[in-house]
Design a protein around this motif. Structure first.
Motif, PDB file in Angstrom:
ATOM      1  N   TYR A 387      47.711  70.929  34.381  1.00  0.00           N
ATOM      2  CA  TYR A 387      49.005  70.979  33.687  1.00  0.00           C
ATOM      3  C   TYR A 387      48.866  71.690  32.336  1.00  0.00           C
ATOM      4  N   ALA A 405      42.135  62.599  23.208  1.00  0.00           N
ATOM      5  CA  ALA A 405      43.225  61.649  23.439  1.00  0.00           C
ATOM      6  C   ALA A 405      42.681  60.339  24.018  1.00  0.00           C
ATOM      7  N   VAL A 408      40.836  58.572  21.040  1.00  0.00           N
ATOM      8  CA  VAL A 408      41.610  58.257  19.841  1.00  0.00           C
ATOM      9  C   VAL A 408      42.397  56.959  20.018  1.00  0.00           C
TER      10      VAL A 408
ATOM     11  N   PRO B  87      55.892  66.325  36.533  1.00  0.00           N
ATOM     12  CA  PRO B  87      55.163  66.582  35.282  1.00  0.00           C
ATOM     13  C   PRO B  87      54.171  65.448  34.987  1.00  0.00           C
ATOM     14  N   VAL B  88      53.021  65.809  34.481  1.00  0.00           N
ATOM     15  CA  VAL B  88      51.938  64.848  34.301  1.00  0.00           C
ATOM     16  C   VAL B  88      52.100  64.103  32.978  1.00  0.00           C
ATOM     17  N   ILE B  90      50.455  62.477  29.867  1.00  0.00           N
ATOM     18  CA  ILE B  90      49.156  62.577  29.200  1.00  0.00           C
ATOM     19  C   ILE B  90      49.165  61.723  27.929  1.00  0.00           C
ATOM     20  N   PRO B  91      48.704  60.484  28.032  1.00  0.00           N
ATOM     21  CA  PRO B  91      48.683  59.599  26.872  1.00  0.00           C
ATOM     22  C   PRO B  91      47.780  60.164  25.779  1.00  0.00           C
ATOM     23  N   GLY B  92      48.203  59.999  24.540  1.00  0.00           N
ATOM     24  CA  GLY B  92      47.347  60.387  23.417  1.00  0.00           C
ATOM     25  C   GLY B  92      47.503  61.829  22.973  1.00  0.00           C
ATOM     26  N   VAL B  93      48.207  62.643  23.765  1.00  0.00           N
ATOM     27  CA  VAL B  93      48.437  64.034  23.351  1.00  0.00           C
ATOM     28  C   VAL B  93      49.905  64.146  22.953  1.00  0.00           C
ATOM     29  N   ASN B  97      52.153  68.691  19.234  1.00  0.00           N
ATOM     30  CA  ASN B  97      50.821  69.262  19.054  1.00  0.00           C
ATOM     31  C   ASN B  97      50.425  70.147  20.237  1.00  0.00           C
ATOM     32  N   PHE B  98      50.747  69.659  21.403  1.00  0.00           N
ATOM     33  CA  PHE B  98      50.433  70.353  22.645  1.00  0.00           C
ATOM     34  C   PHE B  98      51.189  71.687  22.730  1.00  0.00           C
ATOM     35  N   LEU B 142      52.753  63.139  25.470  1.00  0.00           N
ATOM     36  CA  LEU B 142      53.328  64.060  26.445  1.00  0.00           C
ATOM     37  C   LEU B 142      53.757  63.350  27.738  1.00  0.00           C
ATOM     38  N   ASN B 143      55.062  63.314  27.944  1.00  0.00           N
ATOM     39  CA  ASN B 143      55.681  62.749  29.165  1.00  0.00           C
ATOM     40  C   ASN B 143      55.438  61.257  29.365  1.00  0.00           C
TER      41      ASN B 143
END
Lengths: 435, 254
Positions: A387, A405, A408, B87-88, B90-93, B97-98, B142-143
């Motif tokens: 992704y 991530a 953290v 859509p995936v 993504i914890p922590g991102v 920022n992405f 993210l998501n």
């Protein structure tokens, strides 16, 4: 060549002041147990992944009265933004008063050599609480620390005092004269409604190698809040066995965060003993390993009384030839109804030669409890990686983003901001994370 | 812009695409329709570079470059975008920022200077309006915990930020209510111009009421069995996919 540890430490024991010390009896009991059980052999179930007996070899230096290194040598270990903070220095396991700086007011915090505390005003407290961890660790390595309870520290957080600045405890091992053994001992007592934060940090001078065998016991009284941070960031030649034993004597909140970034052979025991109703504890751990570093986290949550809550999350990233071990025990005693105990251990293996051994262990003797445990071992999530790459982020950066991530998540639980930033910086550099 | 020639692809032993031919020019919107299992999502995935699929035959050119030789990130930087069906999370991102990382990696690839914080925020504000996306959503991971509609809007938002030349929308309409569908379609239409193109993959005709295609292709058994204009989509809606299946079977008998 391996040494005869019994002979070595019995000879060494004689160098300690035996008569007249308030701790003489305690030490003697420790030595007796050590003589009885010895250093845990490889086949010992609790030690099968962590071969601590391999660290006792010819040339082992164990100095009970170590000389202090220069201030400049010490200075490089100081954590950022801690100049105005209380800093306690242990040299080769022995508390060094002249290097240490106590910045807290006496009305907030009492800090004394353990021997002094045991002989004076706090003798009852010391007698009552020192050594409580032994029943959870009836092994020779733990007993060895007790046998040499020498140069320890006693820390008392005063009733009703909210102590904002953490107490920084530095364990410096000076290995420049050879492979050095050190055994720090600390007893912390948080009085009713006190709040205190403790940070332990480790450093080794020289490259000859070190082995620190530490025991810290923390007693938390009613309505107290204790935050404990252990940060391990040493060279590959620095080895460590440490027991952090936390007892909740009243309804209180205790948090522990254990971060292992580098080192040799590391074993961290962390115990949360929930001896009062409605206690709450949180345990977080992160191990980010490379080279041949071996980190073994053994945790115990012992629910003695009902209505306690505990949450535990340990995460690991293993690269190259490193090894991670997680062993999480949760005991729920017969009286501990309505216990809520959660545990999770998540691991990412990066290197083909990296290893992880994870073992949750629940022993439940009450019938009305909520307990959960889970562990995962995997590689990076391919779908997440894809992704990110479809958005134009390079594979390398996508990996860094995902690993950072993952890590953290644990750092969010470090409350002192400068400490969190310090750890985050090391992690970011290691993971090539610069966004 | 995109030339697909005799594309065969599959996963392990299973063949899914059996000779796709398709050319997309700038300014065009192509819709790919087809029953479940016809290979629609596989086509989208193969174009974006998902490595679980193996291309066994054929070629794909994207701006005269061999697309199949390119990494997923280089395809994106060269102007391809895939809006995921799922859509995936993504914890922590953080989303912000992405997106910033993604935008600037694309700029670097094209020899442009990275956007500074001010220019980036300005651009973000503009594009957020396009899909009615809120700042608070973008400060989250993210998501993570996004509703289905929020995830799809976030995909279109990312598309708008990355300014691709070819956007592939993989069943972007699935799971959307009519309001969310309209927002997503408006976002797409606002971005549509003579320089870029769209490949809209969908099972249902209704999305095509909002994103009106220039061409409609019907995919069946890994091949485009029928192509036409937007009227073909309506015909499919009316008659169902069985009429295509029957036609194909008839043709095979002949």
């Amino acid at each position: 060549m391996a040494i005869d540890t019994k002979q070595f430490f019995n000879n060494k024991f004689g160098e300690q002041q035996v008569n007249g010390s308030a701790l003489a009896g305690f030490r003697k009991k420790g030595l007796e147990l050590f003589n009885h059980v010895g250093i845990p052999p490889v086949k010992h179930e609790e030690w099968k992944y962590t071969r601590v007996n391999s660290l006792f070899n010819d040339g082992l230096r164990y100095d009970l009265n170590p000389a202090a290194p220069s201030a400049a040598d010490i200075e490089k270990f100081r954590l950022p933004h801690t100049v105005s903070a209380t800093s306690l220095f242990f040299i080769n396991g022995v508390y060094n008063e002249s290097l240490s700086e106590i910045k807290h007011a006496a009305k907030d915090l009492v800090i004394l050599p353990l021997e002094t505390a045991a002989a004076g005003e706090y003798s009852d407290l010391v007698e009552k609480h020192l050594g409580h961890s032994a029943s959870y660790h009836p092994d020779g390595i733990h007993a060895l620390n007790a046998a040499f309870t020498h140069g320890g520290v006693f820390i008392l957080a005063k009733k009703n005092r909210l102590i904002e600045e953490p107490v920084y405890i530095y364990h410096i091992t000076d290995s420049r004269g050879g492979f050095t053994f050190a055994q720090p001992r600390i007893l912390v007592y948080a009085e009713k409604q006190s709040q205190v934060q403790l940070v332990e940090y480790y450093g080794t001078l020289g490259n000859e190698g070190s082995f620190t065998n530490e025991v810290i016991e923390i007693v938390a009284e009613e309505a107290s809040v204790v935050d404990y941070y252990k940060i391990q960031h040493e060279g590959a030649e620095a080895n460590h066995v440490g027991t952090t034993h936390v007892r909740q004597l009243g309804k209180c909140l205790t948090n522990a965060v254990t971060i292992s970034l580098s080192g040799g052979l590391i074993r961290n025991n962390l115990n949360m003993i929930m001896e009062s109703e409605h206690g709450e504890s949180h345990m977080y751990g992160l191990y980010l390993l490379n080279g041949k570093t071996h980190v073994d986290n053994h945790t115990i949550v012992d629910n003695v009384q009902p209505h306690c809550f505990s949450n535990e999350l340990y995460k690991g990233i293993m690269d190259e030839k490193s090894t991670g071990v997680f062993n999480g025990k949760i005991f729920v005693r017969q009286d501990a109804q309505k216990t809520n105990a959660y545990q999770s251990n998540k691991n990412i293996l990066l290197g083909d030669s990296a290893n992880v051994n994870t073992k949750p262990q629940l022993e439940i003797f009450a019938d009305d409890v909520k307990c959960s445990h889970g562990c995962t071992i995997g590689r990076l999530d391919e779908e997440a990686l894809f992704y990110l790459r479809t958005r134009g982020i390079s594979e390398k950066n996508a990996k860094s983003l995902l690993l950072h991530a993952f890590a953290v998540d644990i750092l969010e639980n470090i409350k002192p901001q400068s400490l969190k930033a310090f750890v985050d910086q090391i992690i970011s550099e290691r993971l090539d994370f610069n966004f | 812009m995109l030339k697909i020639k005799n594309l065969h692809a599959g996963i392990e032993e299973k063949k899914i695409l059996n000779g796709i031919n398709l050319e997309i020019k700038a300014g065009e919107v192509h819709a790919i329709m087809g029953p479940n299992g016809s290979g629609k999502s596989t086509l989208a995935s193969v174009l974006a570079g998902r490595n679980s699929f193996e291309v066994t035959e054929g070629s794909v050119e994207f701006f005269d470059k061999d697309l199949l030789e390119m990494s997923p990130e280089d395809r994106a930087r060269a102007g391809m975008f895939l809006a995921f069906q799922y859509p995936v999370e993504i914890p922590g991102v953080s989303t912000t920022n992405f997106i910033k990382t993604a935008v600037n990696e694309g700029r670097k690839y094209r020899g442009q200077e990275p956007l500074d914080a001010v220019a980036f925020l300005k651009m973000m504000k503009e594009k957020m309006k396009l899909v009615h996306i809120d700042q608070s959503l973008l400060s989250r991971s993210l998501n993570e915990g996004f509703s289905g509609g929020e995830k799809k809007r976030n995909e279109i938002f990312q598309m708008a930020m990355l300014e691709p030349r070819l956007a592939i929308l993989d069943e972007t309409d699935s799971g959307l209510d009519i309001d969310a569908l309209r927002i997503v379609a408006n976002g797409v239409n606002a971005y549509r111009n003579s320089d870029n193109a769209f490949l809209v993959v969908t099972h249902y005709q209704r999305l095509l009421d909002y994103i009106v295609p220039d061409f409609v292709h019907v995919l069946y058994n890994g091949r485009i069995v029928k192509s036409g204009t937007k009227e073909l989509a309506l015909e499919l809606e009316e008659k169902g996919y069985d009429f295509i299946k029957n036609e194909v079977e008839l043709a095979e008998q002949v």
